[in-house]
Structures are given as structure tokens and as C-alpha cells.
Design an enzyme around this catalytic site. Structure first.
Site, PDB file in Angstrom:
ATOM      1  CG  ASP A  93      -0.234   0.171   2.502  1.00 49.35           C
ATOM      2  OD1 ASP A  93       0.993   0.383   2.493  1.00 49.35           O
ATOM      3  OD2 ASP A  93      -0.891   0.108   3.550  1.00 49.35           O
ATOM      4  N   GLY A  95       0.719   3.933   2.029  1.00 50.68           N
ATOM      5  CA  GLY A  95       0.859   4.649   3.290  1.00 50.68           C
ATOM      6  C   GLY A  95      -0.252   5.667   3.502  1.00 50.68           C
ATOM      7  N   GLY A  96      -1.104   5.857   2.498  1.00 47.35           N
ATOM      8  CA  GLY A  96      -2.198   6.824   2.621  1.00 47.35           C
ATOM      9  C   GLY A  96      -3.064   6.565   3.846  1.00 47.35           C
ATOM     10  CD  GLN A 189      -9.817   7.665  -0.701  1.00 47.25           C
ATOM     11  OE1 GLN A 189     -10.879   7.776  -0.072  1.00 47.25           O
ATOM     12  NE2 GLN A 189      -8.841   6.849  -0.303  1.00 47.25           N
ATOM     13  CG  ASP A 266      -5.871  -4.872   2.643  1.00 47.33           C
ATOM     14  OD1 ASP A 266      -5.516  -4.514   3.778  1.00 47.33           O
ATOM     15  OD2 ASP A 266      -6.411  -4.084   1.831  1.00 47.33           O
ATOM     16  CB  CYS A 304     -11.375 -26.357  10.331  1.00 46.49           C
ATOM     17  SG  CYS A 304      -9.841 -25.543   9.847  1.00 46.49           S
ATOM     18  CB  CYS A 306      -6.210 -25.496   9.810  1.00 47.61           C
ATOM     19  SG  CYS A 306      -6.495 -25.222  11.575  1.00 47.61           S
ATOM     20  CB  CYS A 309      -8.896 -27.858  13.308  1.00 46.29           C
ATOM     21  SG  CYS A 309      -9.570 -26.208  13.617  1.00 46.29           S
ATOM     22  CG  HIS A 335      -8.811 -21.924  13.004  1.00 43.54           C
ATOM     23  ND1 HIS A 335      -9.415 -23.039  12.446  1.00 43.54           N
ATOM     24  CD2 HIS A 335      -9.796 -20.994  13.145  1.00 43.54           C
ATOM     25  CE1 HIS A 335     -10.708 -22.804  12.283  1.00 43.54           C
ATOM     26  NE2 HIS A 335     -10.968 -21.572  12.692  1.00 43.54           N
TER      27      HIS A 335
HETATM   28 ZN   LIG Z   1      -8.776 -24.958  11.851  1.00 44.50          ZN
END
Ligand SMILES: [Zn+2]
Length: 385
Positions: A93, A95-96, A189, A266, A304, A306, A309, A335
Site C-alpha cells: 500500500d 501509506g495513505g 476516493q 486485505d 476444519c 488446518c 484443528c 486456523h
Molecule cells: Zn482450523
């Protein structure tokens, strides 16, 4: 490979698009969510762990890296990818937004922004040209123009003047961009005023940017206002460029925005929430610190797969959190990012199969029912580590 964006599939029933962004550091599918690496790190995880949870591209903060350790230092050390040991695409980005967050510590003029460092009080001056130079030294794949993010609420007159300054700054960024520089995205903007948003988009589209972001949203306005502004803005963006909604957001915000034609997102939400003990699950948000999990042997999310988990109980994660252990942040971040990355993959699959609206409805209305079935089904093709 130079920057390229390709639309692979358009949803038949909404403005959602499935796409692919190619950069010098590889390609990634859109709609995409980029975790935020403020200080050149996604807090608590190594790059290998990011890859394992499915992260394809990350965001870096120009403002923070400029102040510490300095873009020239990073440039001399081979650029940001080399410095942080991340081989995939990086978006930086401008920095604005950080300058906006400084409030009284900054002063805006036609030439640029004067501000005091939040670290040591030192004085700095950032111009549109300087912001392009910093992102060139960092060697990111996608850079952003310098913009002014206006507070909410702000008067029409203030937003109008500010928006036209942001347009002039965008032109100055483009004028000093070299061919080998990061791809450059403009930032629409215009506050919460539909006509100013439309004017901002039209003025920026006349210049030749490689992508267009919508900034200055999710700054405290009602959600209906944010959607209204998105609806008023996206139709003015070129269809064949990526559309990036900055700083957003929750899974539900992402669904709404994808439906309106946004491709990139983001937000610090999944990583910050993880460190605060708030976890995203197929049954909604969970606060792991609650007493009810004291002897709960189940994983955070039974749907999940992951690393967290597959190996740890809610009881243990609660204990780690209450004991203020470093591993708490790490396991929770693994996670939450896995949840977000898997969510984006399911959005992409849904668009490919023309069932994005169904997916979106299911996600909202049956968090405990069909959603879990879908998760289990989709996970069978996405088992990592
Ligand atoms: Zn998970």
C-alpha cells in the site's frame, strides 16, 4: 513475467468474476484475500506456514517499512521478497491509510504529506513521487498511488477538494513510474458521496493504471452506505482490470463485495482477531477464552482440517490464550488464515460453477447446517501438510 490480469469466468447471476493475476513472482486466483504483513511479517507465522495454509499473496505496508528499517536498506538487501524470504506476490500500500490514522501528526499540502513518525517523532515528507520510489526500492509486485483517505463523516466541500487532490497525486505517481516498476493501482476516493466517487473513478480511469482500488471505506460508516458506494463506483471501473477493496473485511463483507464485482481484499481482521482469541468457524465466531471451553476436547471447528484443528483441543487453545503463551497466537493465526483462504477458494469454485449466489445465501442463513457439509466436501480436495 510482467503484470497481467485475466478474467476466467463471469458469474451468470451476479457481477462476481473469477480471475487470475500474473506477476513477476508468480500468479494467484481472484477473488483473493491478502493477509496484512505490516512490518514485513504476517505476525507469528513463517512464510512456509503461510504457504501451508494456502496464502498466495501478501500485503506489505510502505509507511512502516519506510520508517523502519527503511526502503533503501531493504533495497540494498535485495528487495522485500529477499529480505522477508517470501517468493510469492507482494502488494504494497502507499501509506495513505496510515497517514490518515496519524490524524493530528500529519499535514497535507498540494506537494505531499508532512508527518511525524509514530516511532520517534522524527519529521518526514512523503510525495506521490517518493511513494513510487519507495515501492520501487521494495520491489513489490503491485504498488499503490499516494491518496488522502478522508475521515467519516466529512463535509461535501472537504471531500470534493480532497478527492481532486488524490486525482492529481495519482497522475504524478503515473508520470514517474518506470516500465520495470511494480504494477501501479489507482485509488478511488470520494467519501460517502456517490457523485464524487463517480467523478473520482472517471478521472482515474482516463489515466492508464493496471488496477483500480476503492479506498476510504470501512472507516466507521454504516454497512449499507459502504455497499451503496460500491454499487455506485464499480460500474465506472474498467472491466479488464482488477478491482481492489482496501481494508475489508469480514467474510460477509467479502461476499457482498464479490457480488458487486470486487476481486481483491486485505484486512488485519483474521490475524488480529487470532491474537485476541477470536476464531472464525463454520458456525460463526468463537471466543476461545470463554469458560465453556475449559474441558472441551473438540477442535475449534470440526469441519476444519488446518494444522491447529487436526492436533489441538479448544481446552488447550483456551489454556494457551489465558497463559499468554506465544503458541496461542501462532495456532490461532494458522486456523483463522486457513479459514479465510479456504473461504476464498470456495468462492472461486462457486463462481466457476455459477452457484455463487447460492453459496453466499447458504453461508449466511445456515451457518450450522449445509455450510458444514460443504466444508467437509470441499476439504477433501484441500488437505495440506
Ligand atoms: Zn482450523
Amino acid at each position: 513475467m510482467a503484470f497481467r490480469f485475466e478474467i476466467i469466468k463471469k458469474d451468470h447471476f451476479s457481477k462476481a468474476r473469477l480471475g487470475r493475476i500474473e506477476t513477476y513472482h508468480g500468479s494467484f486466483s481472484t477473488p483473493a484475500f491478502l493477509p496484512v504483513g505490516t512490518q514485513g511479517t504476517i505476525k507469528s507465522l513463517t512464510p512456509e506456514e503461510l504457504v501451508e495454509v494456502g496464502v498466495e499473496a501478501i500485503l506489505g505496508n510502505t509507511y512502516h517499512l519506510y520508517l523502519r528499517p527503511g526502503h533503501q536498506t531493504i533495497g540494498r538487501l535485495g528487495g522485500l521478497h529477499q529480505f522477508i524470504h517470501w517468493k510469492r506476490p507482494i502488494l504494497t500500500d502507499s501509506g495513505g491509510y496510515q497517514l490518515y490514522s496519524l490524524g493530528g501528526l500529519r499535514k497535507i499540502s498540494e506537494e505531499g504529506v508532512t508527518f511525524q513518525s509514530h516511532l520517534d517523532g522524527s519529521h518526514h515528507f512523503l510525495t506521490p513521487e517518493k511513494v513510487v520510489e519507495i515501492q520501487r526500492a521494495l520491489g513489490s509486485d503491485i504498488g499503490m498511488v499516494l491518496d488522502e483517505c478522508v475521515p467519516y463523516p466529512s463535509s461535501y466541500e472537504y471531500v470534493k477538494a480532497s478527492t481532486s487532490l488524490t486525482t492529481r497525486w495519482a497522475k504524478r505517481c503515473l508520470d514517474v513510474r518506470h516500465d520495470a516498476d511494480p504494477a501501479l493501482f489507482a485509488i478511488v476516493q470520494g467519501g460517502m458521496y456517490r457523485d464524487l466517487r463517480e467523478g473520482s473513478a472517471q478521472a482515474l480511469v482516463q489515466m492508464d493504471f493496471q488496477g483500480y482500488a476503492i479506498g476510504g471505506l470501512s472507516v466507521g460508516e454504516p454497512k449499507s452506505t459502504m455497499l451503496d458506494i460500491l454499487e455506485a463506483t464499480v460500474p465506472f471501473l474498467p472491466e479488464n482490470t482488477p478491482h481492489y477493496l482496501m481494508g475489508v473485511g469480514t467474510p460477509e463483507d467479502i461476499l457482498d463485495a464479490v457480488m458487486l464485482g470486487l476481486d481483491l481484499f486485505d484486512c488485519v481482521l483474521p490475524t488480529r482477531n487470532a491474537r485476541n482469541g477470536t476464531l472464525f468457524t463454520s458456525a460463526g465466531k468463537m471466543s476461545i477464552k470463554q469458560a465453556q471451553y475449559n474441558e472441551d476436547e473438540r477442535p475449534v471447528d470440526e469441519a476444519c482440517l488446518c494444522y491447529t484443528c487436526r492436533n489441538y483441543s479448544r481446552a488447550y487453545l483456551r489454556h494457551l490464550y489465558l497463559a499468554n503463551e506465544i503458541l496461542s497466537s501462532r495456532l490461532n493465526t494458522i486456523h483463522n488464515l486457513y479459514y479465510y483462504m479456504n473461504f476464498m477458494r470456495r468462492i472461486q469454485e462457486a463462481i466457476r460453477e455459477n452457484r455463487f449466489l447460492d453459496f453466499s445465501k447458504t453461508h449466511r442463513s445456515h451457518p450450522n447446517g449445509r455450510e458444514i457439509e460443504n466444508l467437509v466436501r470441499n476439504h477433501t480436495t484441500f488437505v495440506l501438510g
